[in-house]
Write an enzyme that holds these catalytic residues in place. Structure first.
Site, PDB file in Angstrom:
ATOM      1  N   GLN A   1     -21.573 -20.925  46.464  1.00 29.18           N
ATOM      2  CA  GLN A   1     -20.270 -20.837  45.798  1.00 29.18           C
ATOM      3  C   GLN A   1     -20.063 -22.003  44.832  1.00 29.18           C
ATOM      4  O   GLN A   1     -19.986 -23.156  45.262  1.00 29.18           O
ATOM      5  CB  GLN A   1     -19.167 -20.867  46.865  1.00 29.18           C
ATOM      6  N   GLY A   2     -19.946 -21.690  43.545  1.00 27.30           N
ATOM      7  CA  GLY A   2     -19.735 -22.745  42.543  1.00 27.30           C
ATOM      8  C   GLY A   2     -18.306 -22.755  42.044  1.00 27.30           C
ATOM      9  O   GLY A   2     -18.035 -22.310  40.913  1.00 27.30           O
ATOM     10  N   TYR A   3     -17.402 -23.206  42.881  1.00 28.75           N
ATOM     11  CA  TYR A   3     -15.993 -23.329  42.481  1.00 28.75           C
ATOM     12  C   TYR A   3     -15.681 -24.796  42.145  1.00 28.75           C
ATOM     13  O   TYR A   3     -15.322 -25.135  41.045  1.00 28.75           O
ATOM     14  CB  TYR A   3     -15.065 -22.892  43.626  1.00 28.75           C
ATOM     15  N   SER A   4     -15.823 -25.693  43.167  1.00 33.73           N
ATOM     16  CA  SER A   4     -15.338 -27.074  43.027  1.00 33.73           C
ATOM     17  C   SER A   4     -16.167 -27.877  42.028  1.00 33.73           C
ATOM     18  O   SER A   4     -17.371 -27.649  41.857  1.00 33.73           O
ATOM     19  CB  SER A   4     -15.407 -27.792  44.375  1.00 33.73           C
TER      20      SER A   4
ATOM     21  N   GLU B   1     -12.207 -15.918  52.112  1.00 34.35           N
ATOM     22  CA  GLU B   1     -12.725 -17.201  52.597  1.00 34.35           C
ATOM     23  C   GLU B   1     -11.867 -17.710  53.758  1.00 34.35           C
ATOM     24  O   GLU B   1     -12.363 -18.288  54.709  1.00 34.35           O
ATOM     25  CB  GLU B   1     -12.738 -18.236  51.454  1.00 34.35           C
TER      26      GLU B   1
ATOM     27  N   SER C   1      -7.456 -27.395  51.543  1.00 36.64           N
ATOM     28  CA  SER C   1      -7.262 -28.490  52.513  1.00 36.64           C
ATOM     29  C   SER C   1      -6.020 -28.227  53.369  1.00 36.64           C
ATOM     30  O   SER C   1      -5.143 -27.442  52.991  1.00 36.64           O
ATOM     31  CB  SER C   1      -7.107 -29.824  51.775  1.00 36.64           C
ATOM     32  N   ASN C   2      -5.954 -28.889  54.531  1.00 36.81           N
ATOM     33  CA  ASN C   2      -4.817 -28.650  55.428  1.00 36.81           C
ATOM     34  C   ASN C   2      -3.490 -29.053  54.795  1.00 36.81           C
ATOM     35  O   ASN C   2      -2.461 -28.443  55.072  1.00 36.81           O
ATOM     36  CB  ASN C   2      -5.050 -29.354  56.765  1.00 36.81           C
ATOM     37  N   GLU C   3      -3.540 -30.072  53.920  1.00 38.41           N
ATOM     38  CA  GLU C   3      -2.291 -30.467  53.251  1.00 38.41           C
ATOM     39  C   GLU C   3      -1.809 -29.330  52.345  1.00 38.41           C
ATOM     40  O   GLU C   3      -0.616 -29.022  52.293  1.00 38.41           O
ATOM     41  CB  GLU C   3      -2.492 -31.747  52.422  1.00 38.41           C
TER      42      GLU C   3
HETATM   43  C1  LIG Z   1     -18.469 -29.966  53.557  1.00 38.23           C
HETATM   44  C2  LIG Z   1     -17.834 -29.330  52.370  1.00 38.23           C
HETATM   45  C3  LIG Z   1     -18.362 -28.160  51.875  1.00 38.23           C
HETATM   46  C4  LIG Z   1     -17.817 -27.566  50.740  1.00 38.23           C
HETATM   47  N1  LIG Z   1     -18.411 -26.436  50.218  1.00 38.23           N
HETATM   48  C5  LIG Z   1     -18.013 -25.955  49.018  1.00 38.23           C
HETATM   49  C6  LIG Z   1     -18.719 -24.900  48.379  1.00 38.23           C
HETATM   50  O1  LIG Z   1     -19.710 -24.369  48.912  1.00 38.23           O
HETATM   51  N2  LIG Z   1     -18.317 -24.505  47.167  1.00 38.23           N
HETATM   52  C7  LIG Z   1     -17.231 -25.047  46.538  1.00 38.23           C
HETATM   53  O2  LIG Z   1     -16.902 -24.621  45.432  1.00 38.23           O
HETATM   54  N3  LIG Z   1     -16.533 -26.065  47.111  1.00 38.23           N
HETATM   55  C8  LIG Z   1     -16.904 -26.531  48.338  1.00 38.23           C
HETATM   56  N4  LIG Z   1     -16.225 -27.573  48.929  1.00 38.23           N
HETATM   57  C9  LIG Z   1     -15.138 -28.218  48.183  1.00 38.23           C
HETATM   58  C10 LIG Z   1     -13.772 -28.038  48.784  1.00 38.23           C
HETATM   59  O3  LIG Z   1     -13.254 -26.777  48.498  1.00 38.23           O
HETATM   60  C11 LIG Z   1     -12.900 -29.164  48.200  1.00 38.23           C
HETATM   61  O4  LIG Z   1     -13.392 -30.375  48.751  1.00 38.23           O
HETATM   62  C12 LIG Z   1     -11.448 -28.997  48.541  1.00 38.23           C
HETATM   63  O5  LIG Z   1     -10.901 -27.941  47.810  1.00 38.23           O
HETATM   64  C13 LIG Z   1     -10.638 -30.288  48.263  1.00 38.23           C
HETATM   65  O6  LIG Z   1     -10.849 -30.709  46.950  1.00 38.23           O
HETATM   66  P1  LIG Z   1     -11.294 -32.218  46.621  1.00 38.23           P
HETATM   67  O7  LIG Z   1     -12.443 -32.578  47.511  1.00 38.23           O
HETATM   68  O8  LIG Z   1     -11.494 -32.298  45.155  1.00 38.23           O
HETATM   69  O9  LIG Z   1     -10.071 -33.106  47.067  1.00 38.23           O
HETATM   70  P2  LIG Z   1      -8.701 -33.317  46.265  1.00 38.23           P
HETATM   71  O10 LIG Z   1      -8.213 -32.011  45.774  1.00 38.23           O
HETATM   72  O11 LIG Z   1      -8.913 -34.401  45.268  1.00 38.23           O
HETATM   73  O12 LIG Z   1      -7.758 -33.811  47.418  1.00 38.23           O
HETATM   74  C14 LIG Z   1      -7.788 -35.144  47.929  1.00 38.23           C
HETATM   75  C15 LIG Z   1      -6.704 -35.261  48.986  1.00 38.23           C
HETATM   76  O13 LIG Z   1      -5.417 -35.032  48.403  1.00 38.23           O
HETATM   77  C16 LIG Z   1      -4.737 -33.971  49.060  1.00 38.23           C
HETATM   78  N5  LIG Z   1      -3.986 -33.169  48.078  1.00 38.23           N
HETATM   79  C17 LIG Z   1      -4.453 -32.669  46.908  1.00 38.23           C
HETATM   80  N6  LIG Z   1      -3.480 -31.968  46.277  1.00 38.23           N
HETATM   81  C18 LIG Z   1      -2.385 -32.009  47.084  1.00 38.23           C
HETATM   82  C19 LIG Z   1      -1.072 -31.469  46.996  1.00 38.23           C
HETATM   83  N7  LIG Z   1      -0.702 -30.717  45.961  1.00 38.23           N
HETATM   84  N8  LIG Z   1      -0.211 -31.709  48.024  1.00 38.23           N
HETATM   85  C20 LIG Z   1      -0.580 -32.460  49.096  1.00 38.23           C
HETATM   86  N9  LIG Z   1      -1.824 -33.005  49.228  1.00 38.23           N
HETATM   87  C21 LIG Z   1      -2.710 -32.790  48.237  1.00 38.23           C
HETATM   88  C22 LIG Z   1      -5.846 -33.128  49.696  1.00 38.23           C
HETATM   89  O14 LIG Z   1      -5.369 -32.404  50.806  1.00 38.23           O
HETATM   90  C23 LIG Z   1      -6.836 -34.212  50.099  1.00 38.23           C
HETATM   91  O15 LIG Z   1      -6.440 -34.794  51.316  1.00 38.23           O
HETATM   92  C24 LIG Z   1     -16.704 -28.153  50.097  1.00 38.23           C
HETATM   93  C25 LIG Z   1     -16.147 -29.327  50.618  1.00 38.23           C
HETATM   94  C26 LIG Z   1     -16.706 -29.920  51.738  1.00 38.23           C
HETATM   95  C27 LIG Z   1     -16.098 -31.193  52.246  1.00 38.23           C
END
Ligand SMILES: Cc1cc2nc3c(=O)[nH]c(=O)nc-3n(C[C@H](O)[C@H](O)[C@H](O)COP(=O)(O)OP(=O)(O)OC[C@H]3O[C@@H](n4cnc5c(N)ncnc54)[C@H](O)[C@@H]3O)c2cc1C
Length: 398
Positions: free
Chosen positions: A126-129, A244, A383-385
């Site tokens: 999955q190439g989203y992030s 998902e 994320s849980n937040e």
């Molecule tokens: C082990 C692992 C596997 C993964 N696998 C994939 C994958 O296969 N493909 C893919 O595309 N992605 C993948 N991901 C990415 C995952 O979807 C992102 O890590 C996730 O969406 C959070 O984005 P971020 O890491 O950029 O954190 P950020 O978005 O930068 O968030 C940082 C912190 O801020 C909080 N935050 C952000 N916005 C808000 C808000 N509006 N209100 C309150 N709190 C907020 C978040 O909850 C978090 O605690 C994976 C991540 C992990 C850790």
């Protein structure tokens, strides 16, 4: 709401149990139950067995080779397969991109990709992030520019789970920079062997290689690999996320982890007695077991409402938060049960055929890696937040 199984559902459960008794390979179940790493070959072997049984694609309509189970049947499968130690299917092909292709793809895309997902010929990631685009996914920057019959893709994806095994990646790419962020995104299917793609490992806290960075440098993608319409990818991306998030609560897995915790606490000795008899520790176990039972009932409540024609909404967010907190608490208690033995890590102990001396109890090796690895549960899949934001808006009306 009826939380009891019907006679047909009980018969289905018997059928599932008979299948798992007969077909689940013992070595794979031992790895899953012992929280050891599974190889690509382990996943593929189990997938082949499921596919031969016709039980691999539980979300697909029958016309494409799916089994189209009811929500209750899926729940029974989740519970039983976790209890037996069957691996969970790697979701990216079968449970994520396939429903999108089925709903929005061309006939050619269905004919090409769906059989290859069933057979295991294609392994998807999955190439989203991207760096800087996680929770705020719509700010993604990977660019795809149309050039005749191709798109030229440049940019970077990150956290790509098991991308090292994949030969296909589905990507959100920016095809229009002139419009609102959500309106300029497209959904592309990309062959990982295309020149210009580089996959680099990210080693996580548990020492494992599970996630990757994927770089795209002038990657030529045929236009026929676009899903649906150009610039409409956000709609398909959101549709995929509903798939998902189902199952992220992991009730079945938590039940298995709780069982593992109890066994661990029975063997560990504190002040001359098994740790599980320690009043303070057993209270902590009881607390998480009660939370797990409550989450299990909420899960059934949602399933009963879906069975009756409802749609899971913010309830899935609630369940994702509770379910992942419970799993992390169980991991934390297992780590505490080990005390100082949670710190040293002998990597070889993670292999089931390791025949050296164990530092402590032989089931201890995966406890700390599990604790670290499962930090991810409250981050990915929204994320849980972010889930709490959804609950506060949709349920509490804040
Ligand atoms: C082990 C692992 C596997 C993964 N696998 C994939 C994958 O296969 N493909 C893919 O595309 N992605 C993948 N991901 C990415 C995952 O979807 C992102 O890590 C996730 O969406 C959070 O984005 P971020 O890491 O950029 O954190 P950020 O978005 O930068 O968030 C940082 C912190 O801020 C909080 N935050 C952000 N916005 C808000 C808000 N509006 N209100 C309150 N709190 C907020 C978040 O909850 C978090 O605690 C994976 C991540 C992990 C850790």
């Amino acid at each position: 709401m009826n939380l009891n199984y019907t006679a047909e559902e009980l018969a289905f459960r018997d059928e599932v149990r008979a299948f798992l008794d007969e077909k689940l390979p013992a070595d794979i179940a031992a790895k899953v139950k012992g929280f050891r790493r599974l190889s690509k070959e382990d996943h593929q072997r189990w997938q082949k067995i499921l596919n031969e049984q016709g039980w691999y694609a539980t979300h697909w309509p029958e016309e494409y080779g799916g089994v189209n189970w009811s929500p209750v049947q899926k729940h029974i499968w989740d519970e039983e397969s976790s209890r037996y130690g069957a691996p969970r299917s790697v979701p990216f092909g079968v449970n994520m991109v396939a429903p999108v292709i089925i709903k929005f793809g061309t006939e050619e895309q269905k004919q090409r990709y769906l059989p290859r997902i069933l057979s295991g010929e294609d392994w998807w990631c999955q190439g989203y992030s991207e760096p800087g685009a996680g929770s705020d996914l719509a700010s993604l920057k990977t660019r795809a520019v149309r050039d005749g019959d191709h798109y030229i893709v440049n940019g970077q994806k990150t956290w790509t789970t098991l991308g090292q095994h994949a030969n296909m990646i589905f990507c959100l790419v920016r095809t229009n920079t002139e419009v609102k962020a959500q309106e300029g995104i497209s959904f592309l299917l990309i062959d990982m062997d295309t020149p210009g793609i580089t996959v680099r490992p990210i080693i996580t806290l548990d020492g494992e290689h599970e996630v990757n960075e994927v770089f795209f440098e002038d990657v030529k993608v045929p236009v026929e690999n676009l899903v649906g319409e150009e610039d409409k990818g956000w709609t398909y991306a959101k549709y995929l996320l509903t798939y998902e998030r189902t199952g992220l609560a992991g009730i079945g897995i938590s039940k298995a982890a709780l069982q593992h915790l109890k066994e661990l606490a029975t063997r560990r000795i504190k002040n001359g007695r098994p740790l599980i008899e320690d009043a303070s520790f057993s209270q902590r176990i009881a607390r998480v077991e009660i939370d797990l039972m409550a989450a299990g009932i909420s899960n059934l409540r949602i399933i009963a409402s879906v069975e009756g024609g409802g749609m899971p909404g913010a309830e899935s967010s609630m369940l994702k938060v509770r379910g992942t907190e419970i799993r992390q608490t169980i991991n934390d208690l297992a780590r505490r049960a080990l005390g100082p033995y949670a710190i040293p890590f002998v990597e070889e102990e993670m292999d089931l055929d390791y025949d050296g001396d164990f530092l402590s109890d032989e089931n201890a090796a995966p406890v700390t890696p599990q604790y670290f690895n499962n930090r991810k549960l409250s981050i990915f899949g929204g994320s849980n937040e972010i889930q709490k934001n959804i609950v506060s808006k949709m349920i509490l009306g804040l």
